[in-house]
Design a protein around this motif. Structure first.
Motif, PDB file in Angstrom:
ATOM      1  N   ALA A  30       0.831  -1.197   0.000  1.00 52.17           N
ATOM      2  CA  ALA A  30       0.000   0.000   0.000  1.00 52.17           C
ATOM      3  C   ALA A  30       0.868   1.251   0.000  1.00 52.17           C
ATOM      4  O   ALA A  30       0.512   2.271  -0.603  1.00 52.17           O
ATOM      5  N   LEU A  31       2.016   1.182   0.695  1.00 53.14           N
ATOM      6  CA  LEU A  31       2.965   2.293   0.673  1.00 53.14           C
ATOM      7  C   LEU A  31       3.665   2.332  -0.680  1.00 53.14           C
ATOM      8  O   LEU A  31       4.088   1.292  -1.192  1.00 53.14           O
ATOM      9  N   PRO A  32       3.819   3.486  -1.262  1.00 52.73           N
ATOM     10  CA  PRO A  32       4.600   3.570  -2.502  1.00 52.73           C
ATOM     11  C   PRO A  32       6.085   3.346  -2.231  1.00 52.73           C
ATOM     12  O   PRO A  32       6.544   3.419  -1.089  1.00 52.73           O
ATOM     13  N   PHE A  33       6.819   3.065  -3.274  1.00 50.77           N
ATOM     14  CA  PHE A  33       8.270   2.931  -3.218  1.00 50.77           C
ATOM     15  C   PHE A  33       8.928   4.169  -3.827  1.00 50.77           C
ATOM     16  O   PHE A  33       8.360   4.822  -4.699  1.00 50.77           O
ATOM     17  N   ARG A  34      10.141   4.440  -3.376  1.00 55.68           N
ATOM     18  CA  ARG A  34      10.984   5.446  -4.021  1.00 55.68           C
ATOM     19  C   ARG A  34      11.674   4.865  -5.254  1.00 55.68           C
ATOM     20  O   ARG A  34      12.072   5.588  -6.144  1.00 55.68           O
ATOM     21  N   LEU A  67      11.092   7.062  12.003  1.00 49.75           N
ATOM     22  CA  LEU A  67      11.235   6.628  10.613  1.00 49.75           C
ATOM     23  C   LEU A  67      10.096   5.679  10.224  1.00 49.75           C
ATOM     24  O   LEU A  67       9.527   5.780   9.141  1.00 49.75           O
ATOM     25  N   TRP A  68       9.776   4.763  11.112  1.00 49.30           N
ATOM     26  CA  TRP A  68       8.769   3.732  10.825  1.00 49.30           C
ATOM     27  C   TRP A  68       7.358   4.320  10.769  1.00 49.30           C
ATOM     28  O   TRP A  68       6.631   4.128   9.794  1.00 49.30           O
ATOM     29  N   ARG A  74       8.065   2.920   1.319  1.00 49.72           N
ATOM     30  CA  ARG A  74       8.426   1.673   1.978  1.00 49.72           C
ATOM     31  C   ARG A  74       9.906   1.630   2.352  1.00 49.72           C
ATOM     32  O   ARG A  74      10.275   1.052   3.375  1.00 49.72           O
ATOM     33  N   GLU A  75      10.751   2.238   1.546  1.00 53.69           N
ATOM     34  CA  GLU A  75      12.182   2.223   1.856  1.00 53.69           C
ATOM     35  C   GLU A  75      12.512   2.912   3.178  1.00 53.69           C
ATOM     36  O   GLU A  75      13.528   2.598   3.804  1.00 53.69           O
ATOM     37  N   GLU A  76      11.673   3.848   3.630  1.00 48.61           N
ATOM     38  CA  GLU A  76      11.905   4.462   4.936  1.00 48.61           C
ATOM     39  C   GLU A  76      11.772   3.412   6.038  1.00 48.61           C
ATOM     40  O   GLU A  76      12.535   3.416   7.020  1.00 48.61           O
ATOM     41  N   ARG A  77      10.833   2.515   5.888  1.00 45.92           N
ATOM     42  CA  ARG A  77      10.690   1.436   6.866  1.00 45.92           C
ATOM     43  C   ARG A  77      11.846   0.438   6.755  1.00 45.92           C
ATOM     44  O   ARG A  77      12.286  -0.113   7.767  1.00 45.92           O
ATOM     45  N   LEU A  81      14.385  -0.620   9.806  1.00 45.71           N
ATOM     46  CA  LEU A  81      14.841  -1.958  10.166  1.00 45.71           C
ATOM     47  C   LEU A  81      16.358  -2.047  10.160  1.00 45.71           C
ATOM     48  O   LEU A  81      16.960  -2.674  11.042  1.00 45.71           O
ATOM     49  N   ASP A  82      16.996  -1.438   9.167  1.00 46.17           N
ATOM     50  CA  ASP A  82      18.459  -1.409   9.151  1.00 46.17           C
ATOM     51  C   ASP A  82      18.999  -0.762  10.423  1.00 46.17           C
ATOM     52  O   ASP A  82      19.980  -1.233  11.003  1.00 46.17           O
TER      53      ASP A  82
END
Length: 223
Positions: A30-34, A67-68, A74-77, A81-82
């Motif tokens: 549902a979240l877009p990607f960069r 950040l989460w 999605r890459e922010e999440r 995690l990183d």
């Protein structure tokens, strides 16, 4: 938070919009990607964490959550995690409420599998008496992602695998038709078969109600 702002700016800088929609579609997100692939994200994370060191555990947890929770891509999440793995000296069982939130709100395999195997699993091995009872509770939870976590959290345990815990968590979910639980059961058993093939073969034989998917995955490399 300087790191949060730098992370979002960094992702925007290395984004590839041409890849973004395919990535979103593949992950059914549902979240877009960069449009930032994992190698580029890993390089960005390494640079960001070096440039913006965090002074204490509370700041670290707060930054992960900022950040989460505030993620628009999605890459922010993924970066959150990183970041959970960037300070191993702060890893202990009092982080379980954090990881629980990430599991339940992430609610998809790309997030959950990372948390289960790389965060919860090491904590379980380090403090078995605290986390084994919790994993048994999670194995019967109404949330399927907590349940999947309980099943696969020992993926990296090898000879240190608690076979009673593995059996309990699998048996609690044998009858569930959910694909991700059945796949997780097969994965957990297949991985442990690299260490104890006889145990896994006997477990499968003793559990005829295992789904075809779980059974096939468990025995994949056992003939």
């Amino acid at each position: 938070m300087d790191l949060v702002g730098a992370a979002r700016a960094g992702l925007a800088r290395v984004a590839d919009p041409a890849k973004a929609e395919d990535m979103r579609r593949y992950m059914k997100s549902a979240l877009p990607f960069r449009g930032v692939a994992k190698p580029e994200r890993s390089r960005l994370a390494k640079a960001l964490f070096a440039e913006h060191p965090l002074p204490d555990k509370d700041t670290w947890v707060a930054t992960v959550l900022e950040l989460w929770r505030g993620a628009e891509f999605r890459e922010e999440r993924y970066l959150a995690l990183d970041l959970t793995g960037a300070y191993p000296r702060w890893q202990n069982t009092d982080l379980m409420p954090l990881y629980d939130e990430l599991v339940v709100t992430g609610a998809w395999w790309d997030f959950v599998d990372e948390i289960a195997a790389r965060r919860v699993g090491p904590l379980l091995r380090a403090d078995h008496d605290t986390l084994a009872p919790l994993m048994r509770v999670w194995s019967r939870d109404t949330d399927r992602w907590r349940r999947r976590t309980s099943v696969i959290c020992q993926l990296g345990s090898k000879a240190a695998t608690d076979t009673d815990l593995l059996a309990d968590c699998v048996e609690a979910n044998v009858a569930d038709p959910d694909f991700f639980l059945r796949k997780g059961i097969g994965w957990a058993l297949r991985e442990f078969a690299k260490t104890e093939p006889g145990w896994v073969r006997a477990f499968v034989e003793d559990h005829p109600t295992l789904s075809k998917l779980s059974r096939r995955e468990a025995l994949k490399h056992l003939g």
